[in-house]
Motif scaffolding. Structure first.
Motif, PDB file in Angstrom:
ATOM      1  N   ASP A   1       0.827  -1.214   0.000  1.00 35.18           N
ATOM      2  CA  ASP A   1       0.000   0.000   0.000  1.00 35.18           C
ATOM      3  C   ASP A   1       0.861   1.263   0.000  1.00 35.18           C
ATOM      4  OD1 ASP A   1      -2.373  -1.385  -0.028  1.00 35.18           O
ATOM      5  OD2 ASP A   1      -2.640  -1.333   2.152  1.00 35.18           O
ATOM      6  N   VAL A   2       1.861   1.294   0.868  1.00 33.40           N
ATOM      7  CA  VAL A   2       2.699   2.496   0.963  1.00 33.40           C
ATOM      8  C   VAL A   2       3.419   2.759  -0.355  1.00 33.40           C
ATOM      9  CG1 VAL A   2       4.647   3.585   2.126  1.00 33.40           C
ATOM     10  CG2 VAL A   2       3.023   2.229   3.447  1.00 33.40           C
ATOM     11  N   LEU A   3       3.988   1.716  -0.951  1.00 31.00           N
ATOM     12  CA  LEU A   3       4.750   1.920  -2.173  1.00 31.00           C
ATOM     13  C   LEU A   3       3.840   2.334  -3.333  1.00 31.00           C
ATOM     14  CD1 LEU A   3       7.688   1.768  -3.071  1.00 31.00           C
ATOM     15  CD2 LEU A   3       7.249  -0.525  -3.931  1.00 31.00           C
ATOM     16  N   VAL A   4       2.675   1.742  -3.433  1.00 33.39           N
ATOM     17  CA  VAL A   4       1.730   2.105  -4.504  1.00 33.39           C
ATOM     18  C   VAL A   4       1.261   3.543  -4.323  1.00 33.39           C
ATOM     19  CG1 VAL A   4      -0.552   1.626  -5.439  1.00 33.39           C
ATOM     20  CG2 VAL A   4       1.007  -0.258  -4.961  1.00 33.39           C
ATOM     21  N   LEU A   5       0.955   3.940  -3.094  1.00 34.21           N
ATOM     22  CA  LEU A   5       0.517   5.314  -2.840  1.00 34.21           C
ATOM     23  C   LEU A   5       1.641   6.315  -3.092  1.00 34.21           C
ATOM     24  CD1 LEU A   5      -1.549   4.604   0.391  1.00 34.21           C
ATOM     25  CD2 LEU A   5      -2.474   5.352  -1.804  1.00 34.21           C
ATOM     26  N   ALA A   6       2.872   5.916  -2.769  1.00 36.87           N
ATOM     27  CA  ALA A   6       4.013   6.785  -3.052  1.00 36.87           C
ATOM     28  C   ALA A   6       4.211   6.944  -4.557  1.00 36.87           C
ATOM     29  CB  ALA A   6       5.275   6.216  -2.408  1.00 36.87           C
ATOM     30  N   GLN A   7       4.006   5.871  -5.309  1.00 36.80           N
ATOM     31  CA  GLN A   7       4.113   5.967  -6.767  1.00 36.80           C
ATOM     32  C   GLN A   7       3.000   6.847  -7.328  1.00 36.80           C
ATOM     33  OE1 GLN A   7       6.523   4.574  -8.775  1.00 36.80           O
ATOM     34  NE2 GLN A   7       5.577   5.666 -10.477  1.00 36.80           N
ATOM     35  N   ALA A   8       1.809   6.782  -6.744  1.00 31.09           N
ATOM     36  CA  ALA A   8       0.683   7.591  -7.218  1.00 31.09           C
ATOM     37  C   ALA A   8       0.896   9.078  -6.959  1.00 31.09           C
ATOM     38  CB  ALA A   8      -0.610   7.117  -6.544  1.00 31.09           C
ATOM     39  N   TRP A   9       1.823   9.414  -6.070  1.00 39.05           N
ATOM     40  CA  TRP A   9       2.092  10.827  -5.753  1.00 39.05           C
ATOM     41  C   TRP A   9       2.452  11.632  -6.991  1.00 39.05           C
ATOM     42  CZ3 TRP A   9       7.001  13.273  -6.123  1.00 39.05           C
ATOM     43  CH2 TRP A   9       7.078  14.557  -5.569  1.00 39.05           C
ATOM     44  N   TYR A  10       3.112  11.012  -7.958  1.00 34.37           N
ATOM     45  CA  TYR A  10       3.536  11.743  -9.148  1.00 34.37           C
ATOM     46  C   TYR A  10       2.340  12.292  -9.925  1.00 34.37           C
ATOM     47  CZ  TYR A  10       8.152   9.778  -8.299  1.00 34.37           C
ATOM     48  OH  TYR A  10       9.355   9.455  -7.735  1.00 34.37           O
ATOM     49  N   ASP A  11       1.187  11.643  -9.817  1.00 31.79           N
ATOM     50  CA  ASP A  11      -0.017  12.091 -10.523  1.00 31.79           C
ATOM     51  C   ASP A  11      -1.015  12.790  -9.609  1.00 31.79           C
ATOM     52  OD1 ASP A  11       0.831  10.989 -12.991  1.00 31.79           O
ATOM     53  OD2 ASP A  11       0.131   9.004 -12.341  1.00 31.79           O
ATOM     54  N   GLN A  12      -1.068  12.384  -8.336  1.00 28.13           N
ATOM     55  CA  GLN A  12      -2.149  12.859  -7.468  1.00 28.13           C
ATOM     56  C   GLN A  12      -1.681  13.652  -6.253  1.00 28.13           C
ATOM     57  OE1 GLN A  12      -5.103   9.681  -6.678  1.00 28.13           O
ATOM     58  NE2 GLN A  12      -3.914   8.397  -8.069  1.00 28.13           N
ATOM     59  N   GLY A  13      -0.382  13.754  -6.023  1.00 25.66           N
ATOM     60  CA  GLY A  13       0.094  14.394  -4.809  1.00 25.66           C
ATOM     61  C   GLY A  13       0.002  13.443  -3.632  1.00 25.66           C
ATOM     62  N   CYS A  14       0.249  13.963  -2.430  1.00 25.64           N
ATOM     63  CA  CYS A  14       0.266  13.122  -1.229  1.00 25.64           C
ATOM     64  C   CYS A  14      -1.102  12.524  -0.937  1.00 25.64           C
ATOM     65  CB  CYS A  14       0.708  13.951  -0.013  1.00 25.64           C
ATOM     66  SG  CYS A  14       2.449  14.362  -0.027  1.00 25.64           S
ATOM     67  N   LEU A  15      -1.101  11.245  -0.602  1.00 26.93           N
ATOM     68  CA  LEU A  15      -2.316  10.539  -0.184  1.00 26.93           C
ATOM     69  C   LEU A  15      -2.075   9.992   1.224  1.00 26.93           C
ATOM     70  CD1 LEU A  15      -2.960   8.671  -3.550  1.00 26.93           C
ATOM     71  CD2 LEU A  15      -4.131  10.717  -2.713  1.00 26.93           C
ATOM     72  N   LEU A  16      -1.753  10.917   2.144  1.00 29.46           N
ATOM     73  CA  LEU A  16      -1.278  10.521   3.467  1.00 29.46           C
ATOM     74  C   LEU A  16      -2.354   9.881   4.335  1.00 29.46           C
ATOM     75  CD1 LEU A  16       1.075  13.509   4.396  1.00 29.46           C
ATOM     76  CD2 LEU A  16       1.636  11.327   3.319  1.00 29.46           C
ATOM     77  N   SER A  17      -3.626  10.191   4.085  1.00 30.29           N
ATOM     78  CA  SER A  17      -4.674   9.614   4.930  1.00 30.29           C
ATOM     79  C   SER A  17      -4.680   8.092   4.841  1.00 30.29           C
ATOM     80  CB  SER A  17      -6.038  10.165   4.525  1.00 30.29           C
ATOM     81  OG  SER A  17      -6.303   9.879   3.152  1.00 30.29           O
ATOM     82  N   ALA A  18      -4.238   7.541   3.715  1.00 31.23           N
ATOM     83  CA  ALA A  18      -4.128   6.088   3.569  1.00 31.23           C
ATOM     84  C   ALA A  18      -2.699   5.613   3.806  1.00 31.23           C
ATOM     85  CB  ALA A  18      -4.590   5.665   2.174  1.00 31.23           C
ATOM     86  N   ALA A  19      -1.711   6.430   3.396  1.00 31.54           N
ATOM     87  CA  ALA A  19      -0.310   5.990   3.458  1.00 31.54           C
ATOM     88  C   ALA A  19       0.233   5.956   4.880  1.00 31.54           C
ATOM     89  CB  ALA A  19       0.557   6.900   2.594  1.00 31.54           C
ATOM     90  N   VAL A  20      -0.115   6.933   5.702  1.00 35.38           N
ATOM     91  CA  VAL A  20       0.455   6.994   7.052  1.00 35.38           C
ATOM     92  C   VAL A  20       0.025   5.811   7.917  1.00 35.38           C
ATOM     93  CG1 VAL A  20       0.513   8.315   9.210  1.00 35.38           C
ATOM     94  CG2 VAL A  20       0.853   9.478   7.025  1.00 35.38           C
ATOM     95  N   PRO A  21      -1.267   5.444   7.970  1.00 32.05           N
ATOM     96  CA  PRO A  21      -1.632   4.243   8.754  1.00 32.05           C
ATOM     97  C   PRO A  21      -0.920   2.985   8.258  1.00 32.05           C
ATOM     98  CG  PRO A  21      -3.586   5.539   8.242  1.00 32.05           C
ATOM     99  CD  PRO A  21      -2.472   6.131   7.444  1.00 32.05           C
ATOM    100  N   ALA A  22      -0.764   2.853   6.939  1.00 30.17           N
ATOM    101  CA  ALA A  22      -0.048   1.683   6.415  1.00 30.17           C
ATOM    102  C   ALA A  22       1.412   1.713   6.836  1.00 30.17           C
ATOM    103  CB  ALA A  22      -0.161   1.653   4.888  1.00 30.17           C
ATOM    104  N   LEU A  23       2.025   2.893   6.795  1.00 31.45           N
ATOM    105  CA  LEU A  23       3.415   3.017   7.229  1.00 31.45           C
ATOM    106  C   LEU A  23       3.563   2.663   8.703  1.00 31.45           C
ATOM    107  CD1 LEU A  23       6.366   3.951   6.806  1.00 31.45           C
ATOM    108  CD2 LEU A  23       5.600   6.264   7.399  1.00 31.45           C
ATOM    109  N   GLU A  24       2.623   3.081   9.526  1.00 29.90           N
ATOM    110  CA  GLU A  24       2.671   2.767  10.956  1.00 29.90           C
ATOM    111  C   GLU A  24       2.605   1.256  11.183  1.00 29.90           C
ATOM    112  OE1 GLU A  24       0.751   6.850  12.868  1.00 29.90           O
ATOM    113  OE2 GLU A  24      -0.581   5.250  12.146  1.00 29.90           O
ATOM    114  N   THR A  25       1.844   0.560  10.364  1.00 31.72           N
ATOM    115  CA  THR A  25       1.778  -0.904  10.454  1.00 31.72           C
ATOM    116  C   THR A  25       3.133  -1.523  10.133  1.00 31.72           C
ATOM    117  OG1 THR A  25      -0.568  -0.945   9.861  1.00 31.72           O
ATOM    118  CG2 THR A  25       0.686  -2.976   9.513  1.00 31.72           C
ATOM    119  N   VAL A  26       3.798  -1.021   9.097  1.00 40.47           N
ATOM    120  CA  VAL A  26       5.121  -1.533   8.720  1.00 40.47           C
ATOM    121  C   VAL A  26       6.132  -1.257   9.827  1.00 40.47           C
ATOM    122  CG1 VAL A  26       7.000  -1.356   7.047  1.00 40.47           C
ATOM    123  CG2 VAL A  26       4.626  -1.229   6.268  1.00 40.47           C
TER     124      VAL A  26
END
Length: 479
Positions: free
Chosen positions: A344-369
């Motif tokens: 999830d984190v890597l896919v959301l980070a890749q999507a940043w190039y088109d959509q900007g930060c998607l931290l509401s989904a990325a941060v909880p996933a990062l906390e799990t990792v």
């Protein structure tokens, strides 16, 4: 129980001094550096969080303490070997730049208890009066008259709340009189993360490579060869010559022995990488992962594809990342919580190039990792924090961004920064990037030059001292 260090240092005149009385004899720094590890150390594993301090020979642990303290910013240090029958170890007197001093007591404990901390502190802070001889019954002054006491131990400290509570009690008891600290296995390992050359010399090349990402520089071509003027009769020849035959063998086994075919594709990919054909190697790894998935080994398939996707992301190859992504998503039903969160984190980070930060989904996933201490947590935290900085989320209070003006709040940004601040890894470049990103996230668009200097001061000092190896130039330029 305490595992006693030998500490049997002989004075330069060859006499035994005050053996048996527990009095320290001064030891020279070169004497300490002679200690060599003789006992075997455990084999390092990827993602290990602490160095094997408890497996160091007693004299080597003392040498490690001496080298660490000697490398700190101070006005010098003196070393005293404790040679009594009931107390062994090393005392280090550090002369601080401010004119004060600190004393370190090196203790090789297998397991640390609260009572051990109390006994060690009180032994220094409240020395017992002599029971006989001159000064009998008179409480002596503290040795060295230090303002700060540090217990330097090979045992774990931060994992036990009872130990931290006891330290807090002692700090309160001696408040205004003596600063008390405990450096356990966790803190010492954290400090050594950026001292690759020291880890190399004490723990060996394998630990330095896995824990610090450190390898000694290659020899200069102008340096003499190991055999001097004698010509080396041994010539190493490549083992893998016929890659075409290996590829045919791997393909022929796909239907009859998928597991063996997957193994051969992995061998082929490694050979292609070494030969300088990374794109061809990546294609073979995708074949390998699909076969592993077909045999039911989803965990191994994920590892192969994850490494491939991370490499593509790091190189900025969006098209090749897109080619791996469907294979990873096909594994989604078979992934555990950690693997899903990493994806999830890597896919959301890749999507940043088109959509900007998607931290509401990325941060909880990062906390799990991060909660599972995965070795990729630092890398993922680094890229998310860098992306948030580029979008300007840390520039204003309340947070706002011209890229994605909705969906990010101050709590989410604080959680990202907190999670990033707890990460470390063997990759020195990621450590340097993460340190810079953390410094930047503490600044705003209205920060002054003095604010920037304060945010980067310690980091610049460390980079100037070589603690970030080749990545130090990046920190100096960023600061």
């Amino acid at each position: 129980m305490e595992s006693a260090a030998k500490g049997s240092f002989m004075p330069e005149d060859g006499t035994e001094g005050q053996a048996g009385q527990g009095e320290p004899d001064e030891v020279t720094y070169p004497d300490l550096l002679r200690a060599e590890q003789e006992s075997p150390l455990p084999t390092p594993r990827t993602g290990v969080t602490n160095l094997p301090l408890g497996d160091l020979d007693p004299e080597v642990l003392e040498r490690l303490a001496a080298e660490m303290i000697k490398r700190q910013q101070n006005a010098g240090a003196h070393f005293y070997g404790r040679r009594g029958q009931t107390q062994h170890g090393l005392d280090v007197l550090e002369r601080e730049l401010a004119g004060t001093s600190s004393v370190y007591q090196v203790r090789r404990y297998e397991v640390l208890t609260a009572d051990m901390i109390t006994a060690a502190v009180k032994e220094y802070a409240d020395p017992e009066p002599p029971k006989r001889g001159p000064g009998k019954g008179v409480k002596p002054k503290r040795r060295f008259g230090a303002r700060r006491y540090v217990l330097f131990t090979s045992a774990e400290f931060e994992t036990e709340k009872a130990l931290q509570d006891r330290l807090t009690e002692l700090q309160e008891d001696y408040a205004g009189d003596l600063v008390i600290e405990v450096w356990g296995r966790e803190m010492i390992s954290s400090k050594l993360r950026d001292w690759g050359s020291l880890v190399y010399s004490v723990f060996g090349p394998e630990w330095a490579g896995v824990f610090c990402g450190f390898a000694p520089p290659a020899p200069d071509p102008a340096d003499p060869v190991a055999l001097g003027l004698v010509e080396n009769p041994v010539h190493v020849v490549p083992v893998l010559k016929n890659l075409g035959a290996l590829a045919e063998d791997a393909k022929a086994r796909e239907s009859s022995d998928a597991a063996e075919s997957a193994r051969l594709y992995g061998v082929l990919a490694e050979a292609l990488d070494q030969a300088g054909f990374p794109l061809h190697a990546a294609r073979q790894r995708r074949h390998q992962a699909r076969l592993l998935h077909a045999t039911g080994d989803g965990a191994a398939a994920f590892t192969v594809l994850w490494d491939l996707a991370r490499d593509h992301f790091t190189s900025g190859a969006a098209s090749t990342f897109g080619s791996v992504h469907p294979d990873l998503e096909a594994l989604r039903p078979h992934l555990d919580q950690l693997q899903s969160a990493k994806l999830d984190v890597l896919v959301l980070a890749q999507a940043w190039y088109d959509q900007g930060c998607l931290l509401s989904a990325a941060v909880p996933a990062l906390e799990t990792v991060a909660a599972q201490h995965d070795h990729d947590a630092a890398f993922l935290a680094c890229i998310l924090l860098e992306q948030a900085l580029v979008d300007g989320w840390y520039d204003y209070d309340p947070p706002r961004s011209v890229v994605t003006p909705e969906g990010v709040n101050a709590d989410l940004l604080a959680r990202l920064r907190q999670c990033a601040s707890r990460q470390s890894c063997a990759d020195v470049v990621i450590r340097a990037r993460l340190a810079c990103a953390l410094a930047d996230s503490g600044l705003t668009a209205g920060s002054s030059a003095a604010d920037v200097q304060a945010a980067y001061e310690d980091l610049l000092d460390q980079a100037s001292a070589g603690r970030y190896l080749q990545a130090g130039a990046m920190i100096l330029a960023r600061g």
